[in-house]
Each structure stands twice: as C-alpha cells, then as structure tokens.
Scaffold this motif. Sequence first.
Motif, PDB file in Angstrom:
ATOM      1  N   HIS A  47      45.652  44.118 101.111  1.00 29.71           N
ATOM      2  CA  HIS A  47      46.882  44.298 100.351  1.00 29.71           C
ATOM      3  C   HIS A  47      46.603  44.300  98.850  1.00 29.71           C
ATOM      4  O   HIS A  47      47.326  44.937  98.082  1.00 29.71           O
ATOM      5  N   TYR A  48      45.561  43.559  98.459  1.00 26.25           N
ATOM      6  CA  TYR A  48      45.195  43.454  97.047  1.00 26.25           C
ATOM      7  C   TYR A  48      43.680  43.594  96.918  1.00 26.25           C
ATOM      8  O   TYR A  48      42.929  43.179  97.812  1.00 26.25           O
ATOM      9  N   LEU A  49      43.248  44.161  95.807  1.00 28.40           N
ATOM     10  CA  LEU A  49      41.819  44.301  95.533  1.00 28.40           C
ATOM     11  C   LEU A  49      41.568  44.002  94.069  1.00 28.40           C
ATOM     12  O   LEU A  49      42.189  44.601  93.184  1.00 28.40           O
ATOM     13  N   GLY A  50      40.666  43.064  93.813  1.00 27.94           N
ATOM     14  CA  GLY A  50      40.277  42.731  92.454  1.00 27.94           C
ATOM     15  C   GLY A  50      38.821  43.076  92.229  1.00 27.94           C
ATOM     16  O   GLY A  50      37.959  42.760  93.060  1.00 27.94           O
ATOM     17  N   ALA A  51      38.543  43.747  91.113  1.00 29.80           N
ATOM     18  CA  ALA A  51      37.167  44.077  90.753  1.00 29.80           C
ATOM     19  C   ALA A  51      36.743  43.221  89.566  1.00 29.80           C
ATOM     20  O   ALA A  51      37.375  43.271  88.504  1.00 29.80           O
ATOM     21  N   LEU A  52      35.724  42.404  89.759  1.00 33.41           N
ATOM     22  CA  LEU A  52      35.109  41.662  88.677  1.00 33.41           C
ATOM     23  C   LEU A  52      33.878  42.447  88.230  1.00 33.41           C
ATOM     24  O   LEU A  52      33.384  43.319  88.960  1.00 33.41           O
ATOM     25  N   THR A  53      33.384  42.143  87.051  1.00 29.76           N
ATOM     26  CA  THR A  53      32.140  42.742  86.581  1.00 29.76           C
ATOM     27  C   THR A  53      31.108  41.634  86.457  1.00 29.76           C
ATOM     28  O   THR A  53      31.408  40.553  85.943  1.00 29.76           O
ATOM     29  N   LEU A  54      29.922  41.898  86.956  1.00 23.39           N
ATOM     30  CA  LEU A  54      28.873  40.886  87.015  1.00 23.39           C
ATOM     31  C   LEU A  54      28.631  40.217  85.664  1.00 23.39           C
ATOM     32  O   LEU A  54      28.453  40.884  84.651  1.00 23.39           O
ATOM     33  N   MET A  55      28.675  38.898  85.682  1.00 23.22           N
ATOM     34  CA  MET A  55      28.222  38.089  84.556  1.00 23.22           C
ATOM     35  C   MET A  55      27.159  37.144  85.099  1.00 23.22           C
ATOM     36  O   MET A  55      27.352  36.538  86.152  1.00 23.22           O
ATOM     37  N   VAL A  56      26.073  37.042  84.405  1.00 25.86           N
ATOM     38  CA  VAL A  56      24.943  36.267  84.914  1.00 25.86           C
ATOM     39  C   VAL A  56      24.885  34.922  84.215  1.00 25.86           C
ATOM     40  O   VAL A  56      24.700  34.844  82.995  1.00 25.86           O
ATOM     41  N   ALA A  57      25.066  33.862  84.986  1.00 24.45           N
ATOM     42  CA  ALA A  57      24.971  32.514  84.425  1.00 24.45           C
ATOM     43  C   ALA A  57      23.521  32.219  84.055  1.00 24.45           C
ATOM     44  O   ALA A  57      22.593  32.610  84.774  1.00 24.45           O
ATOM     45  N   PRO A  58      23.315  31.540  82.935  1.00 21.67           N
ATOM     46  CA  PRO A  58      21.952  31.326  82.429  1.00 21.67           C
ATOM     47  C   PRO A  58      20.990  30.691  83.424  1.00 21.67           C
ATOM     48  O   PRO A  58      19.816  31.034  83.459  1.00 21.67           O
ATOM     49  N   ASN A  59      21.462  29.775  84.255  1.00 22.41           N
ATOM     50  CA  ASN A  59      20.558  29.047  85.147  1.00 22.41           C
ATOM     51  C   ASN A  59      20.572  29.558  86.583  1.00 22.41           C
ATOM     52  O   ASN A  59      20.029  28.913  87.475  1.00 22.41           O
ATOM     53  N   SER A  60      21.192  30.712  86.799  1.00 26.39           N
ATOM     54  CA  SER A  60      21.294  31.238  88.156  1.00 26.39           C
ATOM     55  C   SER A  60      19.999  31.931  88.584  1.00 26.39           C
ATOM     56  O   SER A  60      19.210  32.377  87.742  1.00 26.39           O
ATOM     57  N   PRO A  61      19.762  32.048  89.896  1.00 29.21           N
ATOM     58  CA  PRO A  61      18.595  32.802  90.372  1.00 29.21           C
ATOM     59  C   PRO A  61      18.592  34.245  89.873  1.00 29.21           C
ATOM     60  O   PRO A  61      17.523  34.814  89.637  1.00 29.21           O
ATOM     61  N   LEU A  62      19.788  34.824  89.698  1.00 29.30           N
ATOM     62  CA  LEU A  62      19.869  36.200  89.217  1.00 29.30           C
ATOM     63  C   LEU A  62      19.357  36.302  87.778  1.00 29.30           C
ATOM     64  O   LEU A  62      18.727  37.300  87.405  1.00 29.30           O
ATOM     65  N   ALA A  63      19.607  35.275  86.976  1.00 32.69           N
ATOM     66  CA  ALA A  63      19.106  35.268  85.600  1.00 32.69           C
ATOM     67  C   ALA A  63      17.575  35.269  85.587  1.00 32.69           C
ATOM     68  O   ALA A  63      16.939  35.943  84.758  1.00 32.69           O
ATOM     69  N   LYS A  64      16.994  34.541  86.529  1.00 29.46           N
ATOM     70  CA  LYS A  64      15.531  34.519  86.627  1.00 29.46           C
ATOM     71  C   LYS A  64      14.982  35.880  87.052  1.00 29.46           C
ATOM     72  O   LYS A  64      13.921  36.306  86.598  1.00 29.46           O
ATOM     73  N   ALA A  65      15.736  36.576  87.924  1.00 31.60           N
ATOM     74  CA  ALA A  65      15.306  37.908  88.362  1.00 31.60           C
ATOM     75  C   ALA A  65      15.333  38.896  87.196  1.00 31.60           C
ATOM     76  O   ALA A  65      14.463  39.766  87.084  1.00 31.60           O
ATOM     77  N   ILE A  66      16.339  38.786  86.345  1.00 35.48           N
ATOM     78  CA  ILE A  66      16.416  39.653  85.165  1.00 35.48           C
ATOM     79  C   ILE A  66      15.247  39.368  84.234  1.00 35.48           C
ATOM     80  O   ILE A  66      14.582  40.285  83.740  1.00 35.48           O
TER      81      ILE A  66
END
Length: 291
Positions: free
Chosen positions: A195-214
Amino acid sequence: MFYEGTIYRPPSEAKSIILQITVGCQHNACTFCTMYKDKSFRIKSRSEISDIITTALAQDSDAERIFLADGDAIAVESSLLIEVLDRLYATFPRLKRVGIYGGPKDILAKSAKELADLKAHGLTMVYLGVESGNAGILTSVCKGVTPEQMITAGQKLRESGLAVSCTVIIGLGGKDLSEEHALDTARVISAIDPHYLGALTLMVAPNSPLAKAIKGGTFHPLTPLESLAELRTLIHELNVTHCVFRSNHASNYLPLRATLPNEQDELLQTLDNVIGNQSLERLRPEYWRGF
C-alpha cells in the motif's frame, strides 16, 4: 516514556506516540545498519508495558496514532501483542491506528491466523524493510532472507488485511550492482504490491561493515545523480495496484511523492528532468542528509 537508547520511527509516524515495547532489533545483523548495535534485544515485561501506556495516557489522552517500537516489535508473542492492542484501544478513546516495524523473519514465523488476529484487534500498519530484491545483495548485507521469502512475508501481511509499507534502500548494491538492485527490487515490490513504498538513499555509518568495505575498495557508493538514475529504473519497472510512494526521508537527495501507478509517468519525468539537466542545485546538500 521509559525510552532505552535512541528511538527510531518511520517518517509517516511523526505525529504518533512512540511506545517502546521491545528494545533493539532481534535480527540486528544488517551490515548497513548501526541503529541498534548498542542494545541487546529484549521484550519488555507486562508491568513495564503497562507503566508505559499509563504514562502515555497522561501525556496525550487524545492520541489518534501510536507506533510500537523498537526495530521489529512484531517479534513479540502474538498473545501479548493482542493484550497490548486491546489495552491501547480501551485506554485511548480516539485511537485510530497502530503501526509496528516487522522484520521478514518474524513475519514468516507468525501464522496467517495470528496476523489476521492482530488485524482484528487493531494493528493497522506493518513496516517491512525490504531493502533490496537482489539475492546477492540481501546475502551480502546479512538481511537473513531470500527475495522469495521477502515476497512471502509481504504477501502474508497483505492477505491478513494489514496495511503494508515497504522500504527500499537506493544505492545498497553500489556501482557494481546498481542495475540488478533496481530491477530485482522492482520485481519483489511488484510481487508484494504494498500500500505504501518508501525509498531511502544509502548512508554509511562510520563504524559499519559497509564503511570498511568502502575503505577497502570493495564497495563503490553511488553519486547523487547515479542514485536518482537507480531510483528511476526502479520506478519505471514497478507494477503495483495502488501504492503511495514517498522519498521524503532525510537520507534522500531529492524529496519525491506520488501515487502509483497513476502518477508514475509524472514521477519519471521529474527524475528525467533532474538527471538530464544535472540539476545539482535541486538536490539536498550532503550535510543536510541524515538517518
């Protein structure tokens, strides 16, 4: 209100009373998320929940909307959730809706009857974080389910009569998987038909595993215009019945709203205009973005 740690809620629950009946997130493994890393998941006791409701009543006895936190409060045993819902509607005479976050694994763990019973006792809206419809991305971010399981979870909610609000994250596949992320996510969302769809845009937290991948060069985040191009592909490929779309979260570069499919073409034209003209002045500055 006896809050433990930072409290998060969907943008559409801005006017709701937030009742923290659980602490943290039971799954709490997603590599892009650090919201609940400082909390250990627990379900509050009946006495704690009773005190919370009493305090909420003293603060706003005319409340019409309530949101049950934290990260996947639908993990609470259905019998206790029904007790909470019954108490809320008996306590707040003007209450019209109750929303809740629902992790896909916890939704799958409930029977169709349990979900229908929650609906019958006044649960109104379940927010389901789909994030991506791509199998590889879901695995890499440790979401804990496959695309087909995500579809099943969303369809179970719809079949129970509950309103379903899905969230996706633009840029979650980075540059390498941008097209696959958009196409596969559109497939999953179309199959759920929320019924509803929300789109967020990726923000990378400094201590996240994704930040380490970047930092290690294994993940390449999208530029603002690339993010909009990915969103355009997603919107173009969606096939939904009647869906209120929003990208008004603080993480988004370009706030958008539309009702799909009626305003799908207008939404695509807006994106084409911004992308084609490289209208960076229309985008939210990086320092204004937030979780």
